[in-house]
Design an enzyme around this catalytic site. Structure first.
Site: not given
Ligand SMILES: NC(=O)c1ccc[n+]([C@@H]2O[C@H](COP(=O)([O-])OP(=O)(O)OC[C@H]3O[C@@H](n4cnc5c(N)ncnc54)[C@H](OP(=O)(O)O)[C@@H]3O)[C@@H](O)[C@H]2O)c1
Length: 401
Positions: A99, A223, A227, A251, A253, A288, A357
Site C-alpha cells: 500500500g 494462508y 488465498k 512473488t 515482495v 536461518w 528451509d
C-alpha cells in the site's frame, strides 16, 4: 532518501520529488510526471487518506504509448472506466508494504490521473474481518474500484505457528471485501494472491493455470488455501453476476515499510534487521536454514507500478503472475550476500541448518505478464536491496520490527 512518511507529514509538506526516469513509465501511465501536488484535498486524517486528483496531467491522446506497438489491446482501450472525476479507488491494507509503495508511486511518478480519488485504509478504519465494519467503510467511501491488499501476512515461522489464524482471518477479510464490493457496485477489484500458495509438488516454472493443481506446502497451508479462495470468489462473481474482479500473484515482495520483525516477517526484511543488529553488536550474522532455497523477489515499487497497470488495463478475471524473470531467481545465500554488501557488514555469516528451509523453490513464469508488457523493466535486485536497507537504517525508530 525517502521521506519518513506518515500520510500527514507528506500531505502538509509535499513538494514534488522529481521522478526517476523510468523507461517503462511513460509507456504504462502515458502520463506526464507529477509537477506538483497542490490539489491534494483531504489528507487531514492519517487513518483514511484520500488523494484527490493527484495532478498528473495526463496525456489524453491514449493509444500512442512510446515503446509499445500500437495494436496492443491494453493500449487501445482504457479498461478503467468511469466518469471523469468520479473514480474512487479504495486500497485496503493501504498502510502496509505494498500500500505504501502504491502511495509513493502515485505521488512521485505521475501514476495518478485527473479525477481520481485514492483512499488508503488501515485496520483502524475498519477491521475487515468484521462484516458490519466492512460495510460501513464501503458506505463511507463509496469506491468505484478497489485494490484489495489487506491480509494477515507473515513469514515462514509465523505461518508454521498460526495456520488456523491465517486461514480464518484471511477467509473472513476476503469474503467481506469482495461481497461488499459486489453489493456496492464496485466496477473492479484487484486482489493479491502469492506464488507461495501454489502446489508444493509441481513442475516448474509454475504458471497461472496451476493454482489449484495440488496441495500447498504444509508450512503455510492456512494462508494458501484462503488465498486460493479469492480466485474461486472471482470466478464465481463473474459467472453469477458478470463482475470483472481479478487477482495478481506476486512473488516475494520487499521494500520500505516492510515488516522487519525477525521472528514473524519475511526472509529478506528479517535478514536486513538481523544484519543491522549483528553489525551494531559486533556479532556473527545467523542466517536461518541452509541458504540454498531459491526465491524470486519483487521490489514493492515495481509491484505498485504493475498494480496500477492491472487496475487500469488488465481486463481478465484470471489472475496474472507479477514476477521478475526465472533467471533472476536468487538463493537465500545470494540474498544474504546482497544485504551484507548493502549494509557494509564485515562480520562472520553463519547458516543455522537446524532451522527450517521451507519450500525449496517456487520458480514462477512471467510469460503472461511479458505478453502484455514486454518492455517493463524491474529494478535490479541489488539496487532495490540497497534502497530498502537505506530506508530501514534511516527509519529504524519507526520501522515495523
Ligand atoms: N509481502 C509479501 O512478500 C507478499 C507476497 C505476495 C503477496 N502478498 C500479498 O500482498 C498483500 C499486501 O501485503 P503486504 O506485505 O503489504 O502486507 P503488510 O505490510 O503486512 O500490510 C498488511 C495490511 O493489511 C492491513 N490489515 C491486516 N489485517 C487487517 C484487518 N483485519 N482489517 C483491515 N486491515 C487489515 C494492515 O493494516 P494495519 O497497518 O492497520 O495493521 C496493513 O495495511 C497481501 O494481500 C499479501 O498477502 C505479499
Amino acid at each position: 532518501m525517502w521521506p519518513q512518511s506518515t500520510a500527514h507529514a507528506y500531505a502538509s509538506t509535499m513538494t514534488v520529488t522529481p521522478c526517476r526516469p523510468l523507461p517503462f513509465q511513460k509507456s504504462i501511465y502515458n502520463s506526464k510526471r507529477v509537477k506538483n501536488i497542490r490539489n491534494v484535498r483531504s489528507f487531514g486524517e492519517v487513518r483514511a487518506q484520500s488523494v484527490e486528483a493527484l495532478s498528473g496531467s495526463r496525456n489524453k491522446s491514449s493509444g500512442g504509448c512510446s515503446g509499445f506497438p500500437a495494436d496492443r489491446p491494453f493500449i487501445r482501450s482504457n479498461k478503467m472506466e468511469g466518469e471523469a472525476g468520479k473514480i474512487r479507488v479504495m486500497v485496503t491494507g493501504g498502510t502496509g508494504l505494498v500500500g505504501k509503495a502504491i502511495e509513493r508511486v502515485l505521488q512521485e511518478e505521475g501514476g495518478a490521473r485527473d479525477g481520481e480519488t485514492w483512499i488508503f485504509l488501515s485496520s483502524k478504519d475498519a477491521n475487515l474481518m468484521d462484516a458490519a465494519e466492512t460495510k460501513a467503510v464501503f458506505q463511507k467511501h463509496r469506491p468505484t474500484h478497489v485494490i484489495h491488499l489487506a491480509a494477515m501476512v507473515g513469514g515462514l515461522f509465523k505461518n508454521m505457528r498460526l495456520n488456523l489464524s491465517f486461514w480464518r482471518n484471511n477467509i473472513y477479510i476476503n469474503d467481506n471485501v469482495l461481497h461488499k464490493a459486489h453489493e456496492f457496485g464496485v466496477q473492479k477489484v484487484v486482489s493479491c494472491l502469492s506464488t507461495c500458495i501454489f502446489p508444493d509438488k509441481t513442475t516448474y516454472p509454475i504458471d497461472e493455470t496451476m493454482i489449484h493443481s495440488g496441495p500447498p506446502h504444509e508450512s503455510n497451508f492456512g494462508y494458501s488455501y484462503a488465498k486460493r479462495m479469492i480466485d474461486v470468489h472471482n470466478r464465481a462473481y463473474f459467472n453469477q453476476y458478470g463482475r470483472k474482479y481479478t487477482a495478481v500473484i506476486p512473488t516475494n515482495v520487499f521494500g520500505p515499510h516492510d515488516n522487519f520483525n525477525i521472528e514473524d516477517g519475511h526472509v529478506l526484511p528479517g535478514l536486513i534487521h538481523k544484519t543491522y543488529i549483528a553489525q551494531k553488536e559486533g556479532t556473527a550474522l545467523q542466517v536461518w536454514g541452509s541458504g540454498r532455497p531459491r526465491r524470486q523477489f519483487i521490489y514493492s515499487l515495481d509491484l505498485a507500478r504493475l498494480l496500477l497497470w492491472v487496475l487500469r488495463e488488465y481486463d481478465e478475471v484470471e489472475p496474472i503472475i507479477l514476477s521478475v524473470e526465472e533467471k533472476d531467481e536468487v538463493s537465500i545465500k545470494e540474498a544474504a550476500d546482497a544485504v551484507v554488501e548493502a549494509l557494509g557488514f564485515k562480520g562472520e555469516v553463519v547458516y543455522d541448518t537446524s532451522k527450517a528451509d521451507g519450500q525449496f523453490k517456487k520458480t514462477a513464469s512471467n510469460s503472461k505478464l511479458r505478453k502484455y508488457l514486454p518492455d517493463f523493466s524491474f529494478t535490479p535486485f541489488n539496487k532495490a536491496v540497497k534502497e530498502t536497507c537505506d530506508w530501514f537504517v534511516a527509519n529504524y525508530d519507526i520501522a515495523r520490527k
